[in-house]
Design a protein around this motif. Structure first.
Motif, PDB file in Angstrom:
ATOM      1  N   LEU A   1      37.389  35.644  43.824  1.00  0.00           N
ATOM      2  CA  LEU A   1      37.377  35.176  42.436  1.00  0.00           C
ATOM      3  C   LEU A   1      36.031  35.449  41.768  1.00  0.00           C
ATOM      4  N   GLU A   2      34.956  35.336  42.524  1.00  0.00           N
ATOM      5  CA  GLU A   2      33.633  35.674  41.976  1.00  0.00           C
ATOM      6  C   GLU A   2      33.551  37.158  41.633  1.00  0.00           C
ATOM      7  N   ALA A   3      34.144  37.999  42.463  1.00  0.00           N
ATOM      8  CA  ALA A   3      34.132  39.443  42.199  1.00  0.00           C
ATOM      9  C   ALA A   3      34.928  39.768  40.936  1.00  0.00           C
ATOM     10  N   ILE A   4      36.046  39.073  40.722  1.00  0.00           N
ATOM     11  CA  ILE A   4      36.824  39.291  39.496  1.00  0.00           C
ATOM     12  C   ILE A   4      35.996  38.894  38.280  1.00  0.00           C
ATOM     13  N   ALA A   5      35.338  37.736  38.368  1.00  0.00           N
ATOM     14  CA  ALA A   5      34.515  37.245  37.253  1.00  0.00           C
ATOM     15  C   ALA A   5      33.309  38.139  36.999  1.00  0.00           C
ATOM     16  N   TRP A  39      35.155  41.298  34.865  1.00  0.00           N
ATOM     17  CA  TRP A  39      35.807  41.056  33.582  1.00  0.00           C
ATOM     18  C   TRP A  39      35.475  39.635  33.113  1.00  0.00           C
ATOM     19  N   THR A  40      35.753  39.370  31.856  1.00  0.00           N
ATOM     20  CA  THR A  40      35.644  38.006  31.332  1.00  0.00           C
ATOM     21  C   THR A  40      36.881  37.225  31.761  1.00  0.00           C
ATOM     22  N   ILE A  41      36.694  36.035  32.276  1.00  0.00           N
ATOM     23  CA  ILE A  41      37.825  35.175  32.641  1.00  0.00           C
ATOM     24  C   ILE A  41      38.086  34.211  31.483  1.00  0.00           C
ATOM     25  N   ALA A  90      35.938  49.971  36.251  1.00  0.00           N
ATOM     26  CA  ALA A  90      35.479  51.234  35.674  1.00  0.00           C
ATOM     27  C   ALA A  90      36.626  51.967  34.984  1.00  0.00           C
ATOM     28  N   ARG A  91      37.844  51.727  35.434  1.00  0.00           N
ATOM     29  CA  ARG A  91      39.006  52.407  34.854  1.00  0.00           C
ATOM     30  C   ARG A  91      39.580  51.660  33.658  1.00  0.00           C
ATOM     31  N   THR A  92      39.554  50.331  33.687  1.00  0.00           N
ATOM     32  CA  THR A  92      40.163  49.558  32.591  1.00  0.00           C
ATOM     33  C   THR A  92      39.208  49.301  31.443  1.00  0.00           C
ATOM     34  N   GLY A  93      37.907  49.317  31.733  1.00  0.00           N
ATOM     35  CA  GLY A  93      36.945  48.885  30.733  1.00  0.00           C
ATOM     36  C   GLY A  93      36.938  47.374  30.629  1.00  0.00           C
ATOM     37  N   PRO A  94      36.181  46.820  29.678  1.00  0.00           N
ATOM     38  CA  PRO A  94      36.085  45.359  29.553  1.00  0.00           C
ATOM     39  C   PRO A  94      37.402  44.753  29.092  1.00  0.00           C
ATOM     40  N   ARG A  95      37.834  43.714  29.750  1.00  0.00           N
ATOM     41  CA  ARG A  95      39.064  42.997  29.387  1.00  0.00           C
ATOM     42  C   ARG A  95      38.843  41.510  29.600  1.00  0.00           C
ATOM     43  N   GLU A  96      39.719  40.715  29.014  1.00  0.00           N
ATOM     44  CA  GLU A  96      39.733  39.286  29.280  1.00  0.00           C
ATOM     45  C   GLU A  96      40.909  38.988  30.210  1.00  0.00           C
ATOM     46  N   VAL A  97      40.611  38.482  31.387  1.00  0.00           N
ATOM     47  CA  VAL A  97      41.640  38.173  32.382  1.00  0.00           C
ATOM     48  C   VAL A  97      42.289  36.834  32.036  1.00  0.00           C
ATOM     49  N   THR A  98      43.613  36.867  31.860  1.00  0.00           N
ATOM     50  CA  THR A  98      44.343  35.643  31.535  1.00  0.00           C
ATOM     51  C   THR A  98      44.996  35.013  32.763  1.00  0.00           C
ATOM     52  N   SER A  99      45.129  35.798  33.848  1.00  0.00           N
ATOM     53  CA  SER A  99      45.718  35.240  35.064  1.00  0.00           C
ATOM     54  C   SER A  99      45.273  36.033  36.280  1.00  0.00           C
ATOM     55  N   VAL A 100      45.177  35.330  37.394  1.00  0.00           N
ATOM     56  CA  VAL A 100      44.921  35.934  38.699  1.00  0.00           C
ATOM     57  C   VAL A 100      45.983  35.408  39.642  1.00  0.00           C
TER      58      VAL A 100
END
Length: 388
Positions: free
Chosen positions: A86-90, A93-95, A57-67
């Motif tokens: 990992l499912e919660a991250i996906a 955001w877009t992975i 909610a704070r960052t808005g939509p992003r593409e995650v390049t690393s976890v």
């Protein structure tokens, strides 16, 4: 240059902190905790998911390049817990298709079935806390594994994961240059593509701090430590794993994408007890700091949707100083235009000239600046001089 296969885009990372360990290492000042009762992993997984949604909610939509699943000892997590995180991250955001998903593991908590479970959950890189390749030093460092267990874990990781890194600590008491060179060559021989090689430091608040100040052991002095550092650079470079950062070495293209996000001053969110984040919120770079105590963090997340208890908004000068401090750790150095964009000014040509004359910094073409190997050893002083 070791970066031909990597874009210099800093990327967007997600750091997840698992705070529990089977034992507290005497040199460690990380936020890690030993619990003698089983941890409620389902509760923690739910809390991670809640805090991740709050960060989205704070960052808005992003593409995650690393976890990066760090700690603590993330390999104490069940594969189901890792999968849920990992499912919660996906879900938020877009992975990216080529995202790097790293999990830290201790050799003493490694099982083949568990490793295969992590791989099935989506982990594609493992970072093993080996720390030494002789049993005497492993005992001194308070590690729960021996060399045989470490080699077993390395073999399993190499078999199951596409990418493997492990850590070693040097400048240990009584460590001689020839012995360290031989240990390094042995480590490289295990077909890793990445090594993190850290000089032993005595951190306040650790067991080693008490023992060292009580005169129970000595560590190499500055000159001896510098010799060990020089050997580290020579041996790794000669065997195809040159330094790309002060303490990190990799085959070209195998650099840690997540850590490069930090050093290239990219954005990342941090979730979990004690985790830090740095990201742009409405155009301003903010810092988030989570509650350190695991049980209190869980309660806060359940009560308010996140465990953030501190942080700040960075001004241009603070951003520029951080950019210098992080970027000059890299062999690729910093982009001078980006420094000017962040700070609103150029670096002092007079100070640059002095530091160049002292052999501590060097230009890369007309657009970048790096610290020399000599400058890396005294980097804090170099940065303080440039930032004045």
């Amino acid at each position: 240059m070791a970066f031909a296969s990597l874009s210099r885009d800093p990327g967007f990372g997600v750091y997840v902190h698992w705070p529990f360990c089977a034992a507290k290492c005497p040199y460690c000042d990380f936020n890690s905790h030993v619990r003698h009762q089983p941890v409620d992993q389902e509760r923690f997984a739910r809390a991670f998911a809640t805090e991740l949604a709050n960060m989205r909610a704070r960052t808005g939509p992003r593409e995650v390049t690393s976890v990066f699943l760090g700690g603590g000892t993330p390999s104490l997590m069940r594969p189901e817990t890792v999968g849920a995180v990992l499912e919660a991250i996906a879900a938020n955001w877009t992975i990216a298709d080529n995202a790097e998903i790293t999990l830290e593991a201790n050799p003493s908590s490694v099982e083949a079935e568990r490793f295969r479970g992590y791989r099935a959950a989506g982990v594609n890189r493992v970072s093993l806390g080996v720390q030494a390749l002789n049993d005497a030093d492993l005992r001194f460092l308070g590690r729960l594994h021996n060399v045989e267990e470490a080699l077993h874990a390395i073999g399993l990781a190499r078999e199951i994961f596409p990418r493997l890194s492990f850590d070693l600590i040097y400048a240990r008491p009584g460590q001689q240059p020839d012995a360290w060179a031989a240990e390094l060559k042995q480590a490289i021989g295990y077909a890793v593509d990445h090594l993190s090689l850290y000089q032993l430091t005595i951190e306040e608040g650790t067991r080693f701090f008490q023992l060292y100040n009580a005169g129970k052991f000595e560590i190499p002095d500055g000159e001896h430590a510098a010799e060990l550092y020089a050997i580290t650079q020579e041996v790794t470079a000669a065997h195809g794993l040159p330094a790309y950062e002060i303490s990190n070495h990799a085959k070209p293209g195998a650099e840690s994408r997540h850590n490069l996000t930090y050093w290239r001053y990219g954005e990342y969110v941090g979730v979990g007890p004690g985790a830090h984040g740095r990201f742009l919120e409405e155009g301003t770079r903010i810092v988030t700091i989570a509650e350190k105590l695991p049980e209190r963090w869980v309660e806060l997340v359940e009560q308010q949707g996140h465990g953030v208890v501190g942080g700040e908004t960075l001004n241009r000068s603070e951003e520029a100083d951080e950019f210098l401090l992080m970027g000059l750790r890299l062999v690729e150095g910093i982009d001078l235009a980006r420094y000017e964009q962040l700070s609103g000014k150029s670096l002092s040509s007079a100070r640059l000239s002095i530091l160049q004359g002292e052999g501590l910094v060097a230009p890369i073409g007309n657009s970048r600046l790096r610290a020399t190997p000599e400058g890396m050893i005294v980097l804090d002083a170099v940065v303080a001089d440039l930032a004045r």
